[in-house]
Scaffold this motif. Structure first.
Motif, PDB file in Angstrom:
ATOM      1  N   TYR A 119       0.804  -1.228   0.000  1.00  0.00           N
ATOM      2  CA  TYR A 119       0.000   0.000   0.000  1.00  0.00           C
ATOM      3  C   TYR A 119       0.837   1.278   0.000  1.00  0.00           C
ATOM      4  O   TYR A 119       0.323   2.347  -0.357  1.00  0.00           O
ATOM      5  CB  TYR A 119      -0.959  -0.005   1.190  1.00  0.00           C
ATOM      6  CG  TYR A 119      -2.119  -0.953   0.977  1.00  0.00           C
ATOM      7  CD1 TYR A 119      -3.090  -0.692   0.016  1.00  0.00           C
ATOM      8  CD2 TYR A 119      -2.231  -2.123   1.711  1.00  0.00           C
ATOM      9  CE1 TYR A 119      -4.150  -1.562  -0.204  1.00  0.00           C
ATOM     10  CE2 TYR A 119      -3.287  -3.000   1.506  1.00  0.00           C
ATOM     11  CZ  TYR A 119      -4.233  -2.717   0.541  1.00  0.00           C
ATOM     12  OH  TYR A 119      -5.284  -3.593   0.322  1.00  0.00           O
ATOM     13  N   TYR A 120       2.102   1.179   0.397  1.00  0.00           N
ATOM     14  CA  TYR A 120       3.010   2.328   0.352  1.00  0.00           C
ATOM     15  C   TYR A 120       4.240   1.948  -0.473  1.00  0.00           C
ATOM     16  O   TYR A 120       5.346   1.786   0.065  1.00  0.00           O
ATOM     17  CB  TYR A 120       3.443   2.735   1.764  1.00  0.00           C
ATOM     18  CG  TYR A 120       2.314   3.046   2.722  1.00  0.00           C
ATOM     19  CD1 TYR A 120       1.652   4.267   2.685  1.00  0.00           C
ATOM     20  CD2 TYR A 120       1.924   2.115   3.692  1.00  0.00           C
ATOM     21  CE1 TYR A 120       0.632   4.554   3.579  1.00  0.00           C
ATOM     22  CE2 TYR A 120       0.906   2.392   4.591  1.00  0.00           C
ATOM     23  CZ  TYR A 120       0.257   3.609   4.526  1.00  0.00           C
ATOM     24  OH  TYR A 120      -0.754   3.887   5.421  1.00  0.00           O
ATOM     25  N   PRO A 121       4.099   1.767  -1.767  1.00  0.00           N
ATOM     26  CA  PRO A 121       5.228   1.294  -2.595  1.00  0.00           C
ATOM     27  C   PRO A 121       6.423   2.230  -2.515  1.00  0.00           C
ATOM     28  O   PRO A 121       6.292   3.444  -2.610  1.00  0.00           O
ATOM     29  CB  PRO A 121       4.635   1.257  -4.012  1.00  0.00           C
ATOM     30  CG  PRO A 121       3.417   2.130  -3.964  1.00  0.00           C
ATOM     31  CD  PRO A 121       2.883   2.029  -2.582  1.00  0.00           C
ATOM     32  N   GLY A 122       7.585   1.622  -2.323  1.00  0.00           N
ATOM     33  CA  GLY A 122       8.805   2.409  -2.215  1.00  0.00           C
ATOM     34  C   GLY A 122       9.164   2.811  -0.807  1.00  0.00           C
ATOM     35  O   GLY A 122      10.266   3.314  -0.553  1.00  0.00           O
ATOM     36  N   ALA A 123       8.246   2.588   0.139  1.00  0.00           N
ATOM     37  CA  ALA A 123       8.511   2.940   1.534  1.00  0.00           C
ATOM     38  C   ALA A 123       9.342   1.859   2.209  1.00  0.00           C
ATOM     39  O   ALA A 123       9.319   0.693   1.809  1.00  0.00           O
ATOM     40  CB  ALA A 123       7.200   3.133   2.287  1.00  0.00           C
ATOM     41  N   GLU A 124      10.053   2.246   3.244  1.00  0.00           N
ATOM     42  CA  GLU A 124      10.849   1.317   4.045  1.00  0.00           C
ATOM     43  C   GLU A 124      10.367   1.359   5.486  1.00  0.00           C
ATOM     44  O   GLU A 124       9.925   2.402   5.979  1.00  0.00           O
ATOM     45  CB  GLU A 124      12.325   1.685   3.987  1.00  0.00           C
ATOM     46  CG  GLU A 124      12.949   1.582   2.607  1.00  0.00           C
ATOM     47  CD  GLU A 124      13.033   0.145   2.092  1.00  0.00           C
ATOM     48  OE1 GLU A 124      13.096  -0.779   2.933  1.00  0.00           O
ATOM     49  OE2 GLU A 124      13.038  -0.048   0.853  1.00  0.00           O
ATOM     50  N   ILE A 125      10.475   0.227   6.169  1.00  0.00           N
ATOM     51  CA  ILE A 125      10.170   0.181   7.593  1.00  0.00           C
ATOM     52  C   ILE A 125      11.478   0.307   8.357  1.00  0.00           C
ATOM     53  O   ILE A 125      12.413  -0.467   8.140  1.00  0.00           O
ATOM     54  CB  ILE A 125       9.460  -1.131   7.977  1.00  0.00           C
ATOM     55  CG1 ILE A 125       8.155  -1.289   7.195  1.00  0.00           C
ATOM     56  CG2 ILE A 125       9.181  -1.175   9.474  1.00  0.00           C
ATOM     57  CD1 ILE A 125       7.470  -2.634   7.388  1.00  0.00           C
ATOM     58  N   THR A 126      11.563   1.285   9.222  1.00  0.00           N
ATOM     59  CA  THR A 126      12.763   1.478  10.023  1.00  0.00           C
ATOM     60  C   THR A 126      12.357   1.788  11.456  1.00  0.00           C
ATOM     61  O   THR A 126      11.175   1.745  11.792  1.00  0.00           O
ATOM     62  CB  THR A 126      13.642   2.610   9.440  1.00  0.00           C
ATOM     63  OG1 THR A 126      14.888   2.638  10.119  1.00  0.00           O
ATOM     64  CG2 THR A 126      12.957   3.955   9.561  1.00  0.00           C
ATOM     65  N   THR A 127      13.335   2.094  12.298  1.00  0.00           N
ATOM     66  CA  THR A 127      13.032   2.407  13.693  1.00  0.00           C
ATOM     67  C   THR A 127      13.479   3.820  14.017  1.00  0.00           C
ATOM     68  O   THR A 127      14.387   4.369  13.386  1.00  0.00           O
ATOM     69  CB  THR A 127      13.730   1.406  14.646  1.00  0.00           C
ATOM     70  OG1 THR A 127      15.123   1.390  14.357  1.00  0.00           O
ATOM     71  CG2 THR A 127      13.159   0.018  14.493  1.00  0.00           C
ATOM     72  N   LEU A 128      12.842   4.399  15.008  1.00  0.00           N
ATOM     73  CA  LEU A 128      13.103   5.791  15.362  1.00  0.00           C
ATOM     74  C   LEU A 128      14.540   6.000  15.804  1.00  0.00           C
ATOM     75  O   LEU A 128      15.134   7.045  15.525  1.00  0.00           O
ATOM     76  CB  LEU A 128      12.137   6.237  16.465  1.00  0.00           C
ATOM     77  CG  LEU A 128      10.683   6.432  16.028  1.00  0.00           C
ATOM     78  CD1 LEU A 128       9.795   6.682  17.227  1.00  0.00           C
ATOM     79  CD2 LEU A 128      10.574   7.579  15.027  1.00  0.00           C
ATOM     80  N   ASP A 129      15.107   5.027  16.499  1.00  0.00           N
ATOM     81  CA  ASP A 129      16.478   5.209  16.957  1.00  0.00           C
ATOM     82  C   ASP A 129      17.452   5.349  15.790  1.00  0.00           C
ATOM     83  O   ASP A 129      18.433   6.094  15.861  1.00  0.00           O
ATOM     84  CB  ASP A 129      16.903   4.060  17.879  1.00  0.00           C
ATOM     85  CG  ASP A 129      16.795   2.698  17.224  1.00  0.00           C
ATOM     86  OD1 ASP A 129      16.075   2.590  16.208  1.00  0.00           O
ATOM     87  OD2 ASP A 129      17.423   1.760  17.703  1.00  0.00           O
ATOM     88  N   LYS A 130      17.176   4.662  14.685  1.00  0.00           N
ATOM     89  CA  LYS A 130      18.034   4.795  13.507  1.00  0.00           C
ATOM     90  C   LYS A 130      17.860   6.163  12.842  1.00  0.00           C
ATOM     91  O   LYS A 130      18.807   6.735  12.296  1.00  0.00           O
ATOM     92  CB  LYS A 130      17.722   3.692  12.515  1.00  0.00           C
ATOM     93  CG  LYS A 130      18.141   2.307  12.991  1.00  0.00           C
ATOM     94  CD  LYS A 130      17.824   1.235  11.949  1.00  0.00           C
ATOM     95  CE  LYS A 130      18.258  -0.137  12.449  1.00  0.00           C
ATOM     96  NZ  LYS A 130      17.902  -1.208  11.487  1.00  0.00           N
ATOM     97  N   LEU A 131      16.639   6.706  12.893  1.00  0.00           N
ATOM     98  CA  LEU A 131      16.405   8.019  12.307  1.00  0.00           C
ATOM     99  C   LEU A 131      17.118   9.092  13.110  1.00  0.00           C
ATOM    100  O   LEU A 131      17.660  10.052  12.552  1.00  0.00           O
ATOM    101  CB  LEU A 131      14.903   8.323  12.273  1.00  0.00           C
ATOM    102  CG  LEU A 131      14.079   7.575  11.244  1.00  0.00           C
ATOM    103  CD1 LEU A 131      12.630   7.998  11.333  1.00  0.00           C
ATOM    104  CD2 LEU A 131      14.605   7.830   9.834  1.00  0.00           C
ATOM    105  N   ILE A 132      17.122   8.938  14.436  1.00  0.00           N
ATOM    106  CA  ILE A 132      17.764   9.923  15.302  1.00  0.00           C
ATOM    107  C   ILE A 132      19.271   9.934  15.065  1.00  0.00           C
ATOM    108  O   ILE A 132      19.915  10.977  15.046  1.00  0.00           O
ATOM    109  CB  ILE A 132      17.436   9.627  16.777  1.00  0.00           C
ATOM    110  CG1 ILE A 132      15.938   9.846  17.020  1.00  0.00           C
ATOM    111  CG2 ILE A 132      18.267  10.502  17.716  1.00  0.00           C
ATOM    112  CD1 ILE A 132      15.470   9.423  18.391  1.00  0.00           C
ATOM    113  N   LYS A 133      19.851   8.737  14.868  1.00  0.00           N
ATOM    114  CA  LYS A 133      21.279   8.649  14.597  1.00  0.00           C
ATOM    115  C   LYS A 133      21.626   9.302  13.269  1.00  0.00           C
ATOM    116  O   LYS A 133      22.662   9.886  13.104  1.00  0.00           O
ATOM    117  CB  LYS A 133      21.712   7.177  14.575  1.00  0.00           C
ATOM    118  CG  LYS A 133      21.664   6.526  15.957  1.00  0.00           C
ATOM    119  CD  LYS A 133      22.046   5.066  15.861  1.00  0.00           C
ATOM    120  CE  LYS A 133      21.956   4.369  17.207  1.00  0.00           C
ATOM    121  NZ  LYS A 133      22.297   2.933  17.140  1.00  0.00           N
TER     122      LYS A 133
END
Length: 386
Positions: A372-386
């Motif tokens: 439903y969200y083609p091209g999207a990735e699942i990640t975690t907030l801690d990785k985004l903060i880094k």
């Protein structure tokens, strides 16, 4: 040392101790501000346990309350009245201590409660709550807690992403989200269910990103055969929100719908919205269907002339619960108009009933979300903060 001096020192130490007990926690980037009540003339407040009361935007402790039974809250010119107490400030923050809980209009909430007296002498109530605890009170209202766990997990990730995106674009506003379907429905601790909470915990911190950034992960009940391109509705042009063909939701109870609107109601709604008196409606003609088969515009033909209105605006006029999508056809009857359509909701992003049937076919949460969200990735907030 004189007795009076000793008394003064003991009193000062007591005040310092009390303020340290009720000290605010360090600001957290994952705290959401959710408007649970707006423009209210009054409300009911209950406290079970010990709570601190502070003025907004200050650390000063102005009161402590040890339980409160159904007190009426009223806005006053000089401040805010709770039961027999009057706080001469425009806003207060109620901070429950340890296992204490807050009830607003008989609904229980986690976190802290801000009560603001507006310039119009109305009440705005904001629940300040960590993102994960907020989601506990969201999932029950968005999908059934009895649905497959993969659907609940997909909804948790989409809701977490959507909420954090809204927070990122509203720092100058009074709140990040509302508690109704204009954001995502939130019912506080009263709405928590075991399996919904489990899904939140299983996906803790997981969000959707595109090119490393969180985006507004919209969702809706039933797409009716194809999800919508977000650019048709808002100023958003992202590959994960461009829309996909969906063959999964055709068994949804909301896949097809029919509604009748009387000519009188239609005239009243259009007039109230500033479109003038349309007179007797002779025909409603849809035009410019987009790639998802939804209408872009409507031409309303009456004995007083023609009116062009966007299908999106027309739907909002008659309540999105009545005109359930912009994918519809019309038939004029002697005393009104019959609408026959497909799907329920704006159609962008996750189709909840489509996800349900995908889960029954044993698709996993990552497969559902990437469909439903083609091209999207699942990640975690801690990785985004880094």
């Amino acid at each position: 040392m004189s007795l009076m001096r000793r008394i003064i020192i003991v009193f000062i130490l007591f005040i310092v101790k009390i303020n340290s007990v009720f000290a605010q926690e360090a600001p957290s980037s994952n705290i959401l501000r959710v408007a649970i009540i707006n423009q209210a003339s009054s409300l009911e407040l209950s406290l079970k346990g010990l709570a601190a009361i502070k003025p907004l935007y200050a650390e000063e402790l102005i009161d402590t309350v040890n339980s409160l039974r159904s007190a009426q809250v009223l806005p006053l010119l000089e401040g805010i009245r709770i039961g027999e107490r009057v706080y001469k400030v425009f806003g207060i923050r109620i901070q429950p201590q340890k296992d204490a809980s807050i009830l607003v209009n008989n609904r229980r909430y986690r976190g802290e409660i801000d009560i603001v007296r507006t310039k119009e002498l109305r009440l705005l109530v904001i629940n300040r709550i960590p993102i994960e605890e907020y989601l506990y009170g969201v999932l029950y209202h968005e999908v059934s807690h009895r649905w497959p766990i993969e659907v609940l997990k997909a909804q948790a990730i989409a809701s977490r992403t959507y909420a954090l995106y809204q927070k990122s674009v509203s720092p100058s506003k009074d709140y990040d989200l509302t508690a109704d379907f204009y954001s995502q429905v939130y019912g506080g601790r009263t709405s928590e269910k075991y399996r919904a909470t489990k899904a939140v915990n299983l996906t803790r911190g997981q969000v959707l990103t595109y090119k490393g950034k969180i985006f507004p992960a919209y969702f809706h009940a039933t797409c009716g055969g194809a999800t919508e391109d977000a650019s048709e509705l808002w100023n958003i042009n992202l590959p994960p929100l461009k829309g996909v063909k969906c063959d999964y939701c055709w068994q949804s109870p909301h896949y097809r719908w029919e509604r009748f609107i009387s000519s009188k109601e239609m005239r009243e709604k259009l007039t109230a919205a500033g479109y003038g008196n349309t007179g007797k409606i002779l025909a409603i003609v849809g035009s410019e269907k987009n790639a998802s088969a939804r209408l872009r515009n409507l031409h309303i033909v009456s004995d007083k002339g023609n009116l062009k209105i966007s299908a999106k605006d027309f739907r909002q006029l008659f309540n999105p619960l009545v005109i359930r999508s912009t994918n519809f056809e019309t038939e004029v009857a002697p005393d009104g108009v019959v609408f026959q359509g497909y799907g329920w909701g704006h159609g962008v992003g996750l189709c909840q009933w489509g996800a349900y049937f995908m889960a029954l076919k044993r698709y996993k949460v990552d497969e559902i979300l990437k469909f439903y969200y083609p091209g999207a990735e699942i990640t975690t907030l801690d990785k985004l903060i880094k």
